[in-house]
Design an enzyme around this catalytic site. Structure first.
Site, PDB file in Angstrom:
ATOM      1  N   ARG A  34       0.823  -1.215   0.000  1.00  0.00           N
ATOM      2  CA  ARG A  34       0.000   0.000   0.000  1.00  0.00           C
ATOM      3  C   ARG A  34       0.856   1.263   0.000  1.00  0.00           C
ATOM      4  O   ARG A  34       0.521   2.264   0.632  1.00  0.00           O
ATOM      5  CB  ARG A  34      -0.964   0.008   1.199  1.00  0.00           C
ATOM      6  CG  ARG A  34      -1.889  -1.185   1.268  1.00  0.00           C
ATOM      7  CD  ARG A  34      -2.824  -1.279   0.053  1.00  0.00           C
ATOM      8  NE  ARG A  34      -3.632  -2.494   0.138  1.00  0.00           N
ATOM      9  CZ  ARG A  34      -3.271  -3.654  -0.390  1.00  0.00           C
ATOM     10  NH1 ARG A  34      -2.141  -3.770  -1.077  1.00  0.00           N
ATOM     11  NH2 ARG A  34      -4.041  -4.718  -0.255  1.00  0.00           N
TER      12      ARG A  34
ATOM     13  N   SER B  64     -11.246  -0.342   3.407  1.00  0.00           N
ATOM     14  CA  SER B  64     -10.428  -0.585   4.600  1.00  0.00           C
ATOM     15  C   SER B  64      -9.838   0.739   5.082  1.00  0.00           C
ATOM     16  O   SER B  64      -9.115   1.403   4.347  1.00  0.00           O
ATOM     17  CB  SER B  64      -9.297  -1.568   4.278  1.00  0.00           C
ATOM     18  OG  SER B  64      -9.829  -2.809   3.879  1.00  0.00           O
TER      19      SER B  64
ATOM     20  N   GLU C 270      -5.419   4.248   5.973  1.00  0.00           N
ATOM     21  CA  GLU C 270      -5.181   4.012   4.538  1.00  0.00           C
ATOM     22  C   GLU C 270      -5.678   5.170   3.680  1.00  0.00           C
ATOM     23  O   GLU C 270      -4.990   5.578   2.759  1.00  0.00           O
ATOM     24  CB  GLU C 270      -5.837   2.702   4.127  1.00  0.00           C
ATOM     25  CG  GLU C 270      -5.547   2.308   2.700  1.00  0.00           C
ATOM     26  CD  GLU C 270      -5.957   0.878   2.372  1.00  0.00           C
ATOM     27  OE1 GLU C 270      -6.378   0.640   1.226  1.00  0.00           O
ATOM     28  OE2 GLU C 270      -5.850   0.018   3.257  1.00  0.00           O
TER      29      GLU C 270
END
Length: 347
Positions: A152, A234, A339
């Site tokens: 990520r 998420s 995130e």
């Protein structure tokens, strides 16, 4: 998330040239700049953004080097809707991103976050990224090896100042396999849902359908009538620990929850171990639906999604995120990292 205040000015850019021109105009005027792709990974403050928002709306998928026996190379405009692109690759028999079905947003955002799900991420198929460098005032070509891809993460994310990028992605080039079958399945729940062994290959259309079903069950496919999907997906990334830290955390979990409780662990090739943020959130006492009736609450389908139940503000959502992050840290000593990109907000 359906929250956040207005922008002072918004410019919609329909071509690569318009993207660069809009960014340059904002920079030349000394205005704060926010580049918005699909907006699905943003949480914007209730006060809004006191600057220029450049909304990416370029379109196009070009077969760059022709289809050959080993694969196909595709150059995709930053504003191309991601799931439409994935659906086309499945229909054409181009394998490599089928497990990334159902993810909202636009293609240009995928290298920034190194978007991934169900055992695939875009760094496995990206061969190049074209981006405008705001600092050097020129367009640059990044080969995949130059993108700094990690879990990520990427060079593009690493060089952001808050929510403002140094590099504005113009297009992304992917290399996909010519195949009627998916890449080997790397996610256990996906394999179980398809009734096959982990590592098996299945028809591309079956893989896409199974991924969409998994995402729907978790509230991860957009549905305006389902508040569980009013989310950024998420909200926290999965923690990645050294082997020693993972072992210490495992011992702590068993002391707190009992000797038979096993902390999920997924070894990385570099020797580190990824664990589950959703599992830690649940075991810290934040179950599905925590915070209901709202206005902000955890999804009733997945503890990793923070949701707007219809009338939430950005302040409500960030307060819930802070409560969950602090609770996990208090319980297990692990500090979760958000995130989505926060605009005018700090966690």
């Amino acid at each position: 998330m359906r929250v956040g205040g207005p922008a002072r000015r918004t410019v919609t850019a329909h071509t690569a040239a318009q993207i660069v021109a809009a960014v340059r105009a904002a920079d030349d005027a000394g205005e704060p700049l926010l580049v918005v792709s699909g907006g699905s990974n943003l949480l914007v403050a209730d006060e809004g953004f006191d600057g220029t928002v450049v909304r990416i709306a370029s379109r196009g998928v070009d077969v760059e080097s022709g289809v050959d026996g080993s694969g196909v190379t595709l150059r995709v405009a930053a504003g191309e809707p991601w799931d439409e692109f994935v659906a086309r690759t499945v229909a054409e028999g181009w394998a490599g991103i089928e497990a990334l079905s159902g993810i909202p947003g636009l293609t240009g955002a995928t290298p920034i976050q190194n978007v991934g799900a169900y055992g695939q991420d875009v760094s496995q198929t990206i061969v190049a990224v074209q981006a405008w460098d705001r600092q050097e005032q020129r367009q640059l070509h990044f080969a995949a090896a130059d993108c700094g891809f990690a879990y990520r993460h990427s060079l593009f994310k690493d060089t952001m100042t808050g929510a403002s990028p140094r590099y504005v992605v113009v297009d992304v080039t992917y290399r996909l396999e010519l195949a009627d079958l998916s890449r080997p399945l790397a996610y256990a729940d996906l394999a179980r849902g398809l009734g096959v062994e982990l590592g098996a290959r299945v028809p591309l259309a079956d893989a896409r359908a199974a991924v969409l079903e998994q995402r729907r069950r978790r509230g991860m496919v957009l549905d305006a009538g389902d508040h569980d999907t009013w989310s950024c997906g998420s909200f926290f990334t999965n923690p990645i620990l050294t082997a020693a830290d993972f072992a210490e955390l495992s011992d702590q979990v068993q002391r707190r929850l009992g000797p038979d409780v096993v902390l999920p662990g997924f070894p990385d090739p570099d020797g580190r171990v990824k664990t589950s943020a959703a599992w830690l959130i649940d075991k810290a006492g934040f179950s599905k639906g925590h915070g209901l009736p709202g206005p902000a609450a955890l999804s009733t389908k997945h503890t990793l999604a923070l949701t707007n139940r219809g009338e939430a503000s950005a302040a409500d959502l960030i307060a819930l995120a802070r409560e969950v992050r602090n609770g996990v840290e208090s319980a297990f000593g692990v500090r979760l990292v958000n995130e989505p990109v926060l605009v005018g907000l700090t966690l």
